[in-house]
Design a protein around this motif. Structure first.
Motif, PDB file in Angstrom:
ATOM      1  N   UNK A 197       0.860  -1.187   0.000  1.00 41.96           N
ATOM      2  CA  UNK A 197       0.000   0.000   0.000  1.00 41.96           C
ATOM      3  C   UNK A 197       0.892   1.232   0.000  1.00 41.96           C
ATOM      4  N   UNK A 198       0.617   2.143  -0.884  1.00 39.40           N
ATOM      5  CA  UNK A 198       1.410   3.371  -0.993  1.00 39.40           C
ATOM      6  C   UNK A 198       2.897   3.078  -1.167  1.00 39.40           C
ATOM      7  N   UNK A 199       3.209   2.018  -1.924  1.00 42.09           N
ATOM      8  CA  UNK A 199       4.599   1.676  -2.225  1.00 42.09           C
ATOM      9  C   UNK A 199       5.347   0.950  -1.119  1.00 42.09           C
ATOM     10  N   UNK A 200       4.654   0.577  -0.029  1.00 45.21           N
ATOM     11  CA  UNK A 200       5.312  -0.079   1.106  1.00 45.21           C
ATOM     12  C   UNK A 200       4.658  -1.427   1.388  1.00 45.21           C
ATOM     13  N   UNK A 201       5.493  -2.470   1.512  1.00 42.86           N
ATOM     14  CA  UNK A 201       4.995  -3.791   1.890  1.00 42.86           C
ATOM     15  C   UNK A 201       4.787  -3.850   3.392  1.00 42.86           C
ATOM     16  N   UNK A 202       3.632  -4.359   3.811  1.00 35.72           N
ATOM     17  CA  UNK A 202       3.331  -4.540   5.233  1.00 35.72           C
ATOM     18  C   UNK A 202       2.805  -5.948   5.463  1.00 35.72           C
ATOM     19  N   UNK A 203       3.249  -6.553   6.576  1.00 34.20           N
ATOM     20  CA  UNK A 203       2.744  -7.872   6.957  1.00 34.20           C
ATOM     21  C   UNK A 203       1.333  -7.682   7.491  1.00 34.20           C
ATOM     22  N   UNK A 204       0.362  -8.365   6.868  1.00 33.11           N
ATOM     23  CA  UNK A 204      -1.031  -8.255   7.309  1.00 33.11           C
ATOM     24  C   UNK A 204      -1.511  -9.540   7.987  1.00 33.11           C
ATOM     25  N   UNK A 205      -0.700 -10.611   7.878  1.00 33.83           N
ATOM     26  CA  UNK A 205      -1.034 -11.859   8.569  1.00 33.83           C
ATOM     27  C   UNK A 205       0.265 -12.614   8.812  1.00 33.83           C
ATOM     28  N   UNK A 206       0.390 -13.199  10.010  1.00 33.51           N
ATOM     29  CA  UNK A 206       1.551 -14.014  10.343  1.00 33.51           C
ATOM     30  C   UNK A 206       1.082 -15.270  11.048  1.00 33.51           C
ATOM     31  N   UNK A 207       1.691 -16.391  10.675  1.00 31.63           N
ATOM     32  CA  UNK A 207       1.395 -17.662  11.343  1.00 31.63           C
ATOM     33  C   UNK A 207       2.719 -18.364  11.593  1.00 31.63           C
ATOM     34  N   UNK A 208       2.904 -18.879  12.806  1.00 32.50           N
ATOM     35  CA  UNK A 208       4.063 -19.698  13.117  1.00 32.50           C
ATOM     36  C   UNK A 208       3.586 -20.980  13.771  1.00 32.50           C
ATOM     37  N   UNK A 209       4.321 -22.042  13.527  1.00 30.79           N
ATOM     38  CA  UNK A 209       3.986 -23.325  14.151  1.00 30.79           C
ATOM     39  C   UNK A 209       5.214 -24.216  14.144  1.00 30.79           C
ATOM     40  N   UNK A 210       5.234 -25.152  15.043  1.00 29.84           N
ATOM     41  CA  UNK A 210       6.300 -26.147  15.072  1.00 29.84           C
ATOM     42  C   UNK A 210       5.905 -27.302  14.151  1.00 29.84           C
ATOM     43  N   UNK A 211       6.887 -27.892  13.458  1.00 30.52           N
ATOM     44  CA  UNK A 211       6.577 -29.055  12.628  1.00 30.52           C
ATOM     45  C   UNK A 211       5.990 -30.194  13.455  1.00 30.52           C
ATOM     46  N   UNK A 212       5.067 -30.929  12.865  1.00 30.72           N
ATOM     47  CA  UNK A 212       4.395 -32.042  13.548  1.00 30.72           C
ATOM     48  C   UNK A 212       4.736 -33.341  12.842  1.00 30.72           C
TER      49      UNK A 212
END
Length: 84
Positions: A58-73
């Motif tokens: 947006x307006x030439x700038x990348x922003x994180x709008x969603x983040x997910x982290x998890x450990x491998x299963x």
């Protein structure tokens, strides 16, 4: 970087980085290895984690709008495996 554990250092490494990018939306996924190091650089412990980011430009700038982290299963046992 100093941690709450005195003179220990933290090393962060990214592996298997995958990206899908369009004009204004992107997705990134990777495995992250977090390692605790002694002041001499000896690895004391480490763990793996998966990371996924959804980004929007947006307006030439990348922003994180969603983040997910998890450990491998382990799919056969259902147990979390902090070592890939």
């Amino acid at each position: 970087m100093k941690s709450a554990r005195g003179d220990e250092l933290v090393r962060v490494e990214f592996d298997d980085v995958q990206t899908t990018v369009s004009d204004d939306v992107a997705v990134l996924s990777a495995f992250v290895t977090l390692s605790g190091l002694s002041a001499d650089g000896e690895e004391l412990r480490s763990m793996n984690n998966r990371l996924t980011w959804g980004l929007r430009k947006a307006d030439g700038t990348w922003k994180v709008v969603h983040e997910h982290t998890s450990a491998p299963v382990d799919m056969t046992t259902g147990n979390v495996d902090l070592k890939r």
